[in-house]
Design a protein around this motif. Structure first.
Motif, PDB file in Angstrom:
ATOM      1  N   LEU A 220      22.294  13.842   1.491  1.00  0.00           N
ATOM      2  CA  LEU A 220      23.620  13.222   0.854  1.00  0.00           C
ATOM      3  C   LEU A 220      23.421  11.931   1.061  1.00  0.00           C
ATOM      4  O   LEU A 220      22.948  11.450   1.983  1.00  0.00           O
ATOM      5  N   GLY A 221      23.606  10.446  -0.124  1.00  0.00           N
ATOM      6  CA  GLY A 221      23.625   9.451   0.649  1.00  0.00           C
ATOM      7  C   GLY A 221      21.847   8.960   0.813  1.00  0.00           C
ATOM      8  O   GLY A 221      22.252   7.616   1.120  1.00  0.00           O
ATOM      9  N   SER A 222      21.064   9.208   0.740  1.00  0.00           N
ATOM     10  CA  SER A 222      19.800   8.958   0.482  1.00  0.00           C
ATOM     11  C   SER A 222      19.414   7.780  -0.821  1.00  0.00           C
ATOM     12  O   SER A 222      19.918   8.377  -2.019  1.00  0.00           O
ATOM     13  N   PRO A 223      17.988   6.882  -0.569  1.00  0.00           N
ATOM     14  CA  PRO A 223      18.394   5.957  -1.971  1.00  0.00           C
ATOM     15  C   PRO A 223      17.526   7.332  -2.903  1.00  0.00           C
ATOM     16  O   PRO A 223      17.166   8.056  -2.589  1.00  0.00           O
ATOM     17  N   LEU A 224      17.460   6.790  -4.289  1.00  0.00           N
ATOM     18  CA  LEU A 224      17.264   7.694  -4.754  1.00  0.00           C
ATOM     19  C   LEU A 224      15.718   7.728  -5.056  1.00  0.00           C
ATOM     20  O   LEU A 224      15.451   8.586  -5.421  1.00  0.00           O
ATOM     21  N   ARG A 225      15.442   6.527  -4.517  1.00  0.00           N
ATOM     22  CA  ARG A 225      13.208   6.652  -4.075  1.00  0.00           C
ATOM     23  C   ARG A 225      13.565   7.756  -3.411  1.00  0.00           C
ATOM     24  O   ARG A 225      12.209   7.910  -3.438  1.00  0.00           O
ATOM     25  N   ASP A 226      14.481   7.670  -2.179  1.00  0.00           N
ATOM     26  CA  ASP A 226      13.470   8.443  -1.581  1.00  0.00           C
ATOM     27  C   ASP A 226      13.575  10.380  -2.215  1.00  0.00           C
ATOM     28  O   ASP A 226      12.836  10.462  -2.119  1.00  0.00           O
ATOM     29  N   ALA A 227      14.453  10.164  -3.077  1.00  0.00           N
ATOM     30  CA  ALA A 227      14.509  11.695  -3.771  1.00  0.00           C
ATOM     31  C   ALA A 227      13.143  11.799  -4.816  1.00  0.00           C
ATOM     32  O   ALA A 227      12.841  12.842  -5.114  1.00  0.00           O
ATOM     33  N   LEU A 228      12.681  10.515  -5.937  1.00  0.00           N
ATOM     34  CA  LEU A 228      12.241  10.609  -6.255  1.00  0.00           C
ATOM     35  C   LEU A 228      10.686  11.692  -5.487  1.00  0.00           C
ATOM     36  O   LEU A 228       9.103  11.301  -6.194  1.00  0.00           O
ATOM     37  N   LEU A 229      10.259  10.481  -4.415  1.00  0.00           N
ATOM     38  CA  LEU A 229       9.013  10.541  -3.649  1.00  0.00           C
ATOM     39  C   LEU A 229       9.426  11.820  -3.130  1.00  0.00           C
ATOM     40  O   LEU A 229       8.293  12.222  -3.434  1.00  0.00           O
ATOM     41  N   GLU A 230      10.420  12.333  -3.108  1.00  0.00           N
ATOM     42  CA  GLU A 230       9.825  14.444  -2.749  1.00  0.00           C
ATOM     43  C   GLU A 230       9.742  15.079  -3.703  1.00  0.00           C
ATOM     44  O   GLU A 230       9.416  15.981  -3.429  1.00  0.00           O
ATOM     45  N   ILE A 231      10.437  14.841  -5.169  1.00  0.00           N
ATOM     46  CA  ILE A 231      10.010  15.499  -6.119  1.00  0.00           C
ATOM     47  C   ILE A 231       8.514  14.519  -6.259  1.00  0.00           C
ATOM     48  O   ILE A 231       7.981  16.229  -6.589  1.00  0.00           O
ATOM     49  N   THR A 232       8.303  13.910  -6.029  1.00  0.00           N
ATOM     50  CA  THR A 232       6.821  13.770  -6.468  1.00  0.00           C
ATOM     51  C   THR A 232       5.493  14.091  -5.069  1.00  0.00           C
ATOM     52  O   THR A 232       4.458  14.907  -5.375  1.00  0.00           O
ATOM     53  N   ARG A 233       6.338  14.609  -3.478  1.00  0.00           N
ATOM     54  CA  ARG A 233       5.174  15.093  -3.159  1.00  0.00           C
ATOM     55  C   ARG A 233       5.383  16.304  -3.187  1.00  0.00           C
ATOM     56  O   ARG A 233       4.532  17.463  -2.426  1.00  0.00           O
ATOM     57  N   GLN A 234       6.460  17.337  -3.429  1.00  0.00           N
ATOM     58  CA  GLN A 234       6.062  19.030  -3.827  1.00  0.00           C
ATOM     59  C   GLN A 234       6.381  19.127  -4.868  1.00  0.00           C
ATOM     60  O   GLN A 234       5.748  20.466  -5.238  1.00  0.00           O
ATOM     61  N   GLY A 235       5.400  18.355  -6.254  1.00  0.00           N
ATOM     62  CA  GLY A 235       5.818  18.779  -7.523  1.00  0.00           C
ATOM     63  C   GLY A 235       6.038  20.133  -8.117  1.00  0.00           C
ATOM     64  O   GLY A 235       5.583  20.567  -9.263  1.00  0.00           O
ATOM     65  N   LEU A 236       7.408  20.154  -7.783  1.00  0.00           N
ATOM     66  CA  LEU A 236       8.429  20.953  -8.744  1.00  0.00           C
ATOM     67  C   LEU A 236       9.537  20.698  -9.471  1.00  0.00           C
ATOM     68  O   LEU A 236      10.187  21.430 -10.440  1.00  0.00           O
ATOM     69  N   GLY A 237       9.117  19.234  -9.645  1.00  0.00           N
ATOM     70  CA  GLY A 237      10.576  19.649 -11.053  1.00  0.00           C
ATOM     71  C   GLY A 237      11.698  18.946 -10.255  1.00  0.00           C
ATOM     72  O   GLY A 237      12.737  17.756 -11.277  1.00  0.00           O
ATOM     73  N   PHE A 238      12.005  18.353  -8.924  1.00  0.00           N
ATOM     74  CA  PHE A 238      13.338  18.771  -8.534  1.00  0.00           C
ATOM     75  C   PHE A 238      13.516  18.404  -7.200  1.00  0.00           C
ATOM     76  O   PHE A 238      12.112  18.974  -6.001  1.00  0.00           O
ATOM     77  N   THR A 239      14.107  18.953  -6.416  1.00  0.00           N
ATOM     78  CA  THR A 239      15.038  18.240  -4.626  1.00  0.00           C
ATOM     79  C   THR A 239      15.970  18.546  -5.020  1.00  0.00           C
ATOM     80  O   THR A 239      17.262  18.651  -5.996  1.00  0.00           O
ATOM     81  N   CYS A 240      15.843  19.302  -3.986  1.00  0.00           N
ATOM     82  CA  CYS A 240      17.457  19.622  -3.704  1.00  0.00           C
ATOM     83  C   CYS A 240      18.459  19.034  -2.581  1.00  0.00           C
ATOM     84  O   CYS A 240      17.522  18.403  -1.805  1.00  0.00           O
ATOM     85  N   VAL A 241      19.677  18.109  -3.028  1.00  0.00           N
ATOM     86  CA  VAL A 241      20.302  17.513  -1.929  1.00  0.00           C
ATOM     87  C   VAL A 241      21.349  18.289  -1.531  1.00  0.00           C
ATOM     88  O   VAL A 241      22.185  19.079  -1.407  1.00  0.00           O
ATOM     89  N   VAL A 242      20.911  17.540   0.095  1.00  0.00           N
ATOM     90  CA  VAL A 242      21.989  18.936   1.193  1.00  0.00           C
ATOM     91  C   VAL A 242      23.436  17.910   1.427  1.00  0.00           C
ATOM     92  O   VAL A 242      22.670  16.618   1.840  1.00  0.00           O
TER      93      VAL A 242
END
Length: 328
Positions: A220-242
């Motif tokens: 939580l509190g991460s920049p949206l850019r970090d979430a997009l990079l995580e989605i791209t890195r893992q290739g599952l089309g989403f990321t969990c936010v904890v």
């Protein structure tokens, strides 16, 4: 000499007669079910070994199918060729087994030759014949009458109605035993792990999920850019936010990104908290994979967060994993 059939209508008429004759043969079995059927079932239910099914020729083919049906529905069974049994394979049969012998005439030499040996072993014998007064029927502990009025073959020679009736009676026997044992769909799946039913009933979310370093997540509190990079890195089309305690607070998906672009012209100052989906669809690791399919289809999503009892993400499941595994 019989004239060969020459027109499509004649061929269809012949097929229709065959089906009608065989339908009548199966229908005629209902009146033949009596206490002997009950006794046959009781012998097989009490069996401490295996049901050994045997038969010669066309009856042998039917016997093999019956053995396979019994084995896949909770009654351990296998087929033994009667000719081979007299030349060593009788050693496969023990006194703890039950023998189910098929012979339309009840006089098949290779089958009746086994009678003295089975009596010496003390192995219970269930027979399925078209003649209750035959040698095989008379020496059986239980006899199932599979007799038919006539074969579908116009020469009344080729086993047709008689084998159909025997096959249906074998199915009736297997289903009666299945229900008596309380056999379930999950039990069936255990003997069919490679089939689609087995996959639906045996595979769980934990068997297919991405975990460890393959689990997409940001805080939580991460920049949206970090979430997009995580989605791209893992290739599952989403990321969990904890949250700060590692619990799932929400998810951010490819679909959320499209909505974000519609609402925000500048993404540099956007935090994932502002645009994520709360609380996010989730599932437990011990849930059947087939249930995960239903949840995804009902919610029109392609991925799920997998959480433990404290709602901490421990894995991620994607529709592609379910497709690759054969669950769907």
């Amino acid at each position: 000499m019989r004239q060969p059939l020459s027109t499509p209508s004649q061929l269809r008429e012949s097929a229709l007669r065959t089906l009608q004759i065989e339908q009548a043969a199966i229908g005629g079995l209902q009146a033949k079910l009596d206490e002997s059927f009950d006794h046959a079932c009781q012998l097989m239910l009490a069996c401490q070994g295996r049901v050994v099914v045997t038969g010669m020729g066309k009856s042998g083919h039917i016997a093999g199918k019956i053995a396979a049906t019994l084995a896949s529905t909770g009654t351990p069974a296998f087929f033994v060729h009667p000719g081979e049994a007299s030349h060593g394979d009788l050693g496969m049969i023990t006194r703890a087994d039950v023998v189910l012998a098929l012979s339309n005439s009840g006089e098949t030499a290779e089958v009746t030759a086994l009678l003295p040996l089975l009596k010496r072993l003390g192995t219970p014998l269930v027979s399925m014949t078209g003649r209750p007064g035959s040698t095989l029927a008379q020496h059986s502990d239980a006899h199932l009458d599979s007799g038919v009025e006539r074969e579908a073959c116009p020469l009344d020679l080729a086993p047709t109605s008689s084998t159909t009736a025997a096959l249906a009676l074998g199915d009736a026997l297997a289903v009666a035993l299945l229900e008596a044992r309380g056999f379930t769909a999950e039990d069936f799946a255990l003997s069919h792990p490679g089939g689609s039913l087995g996959k639906r009933l045996l595979l769980r979310v934990s068997d297919l999920m991405h975990d460890g370093s393959r689990l997409p997540q940001v805080a939580l509190g991460s920049p949206l850019r970090d979430a997009l990079l995580e989605i791209t890195r893992q290739g599952l089309g989403f990321t969990c936010v904890v949250d700060s305690e590692g619990r799932l607070a929400g998810v951010y998906t490819d679909g959320d990104l499209r909505r974000t672009l519609d609402q925000h012209h500048d993404l540099r100052d956007v935090q994932v908290d502002d645009v994520m989906t709360r609380p996010g669809k989730r599932i437990g690791p011990d849930i059947l994979a087939a249930e995960a399919v239903r949840i995804m289809e009902d919610n029109r999503i392609t991925a799920l967060a997998v959480v433990d009892e404290q709602q901490r993400p421990i894995g991620a499941l994607h529709m592609h994993d379910l497709l690759a595994s054969g669950v769907i």
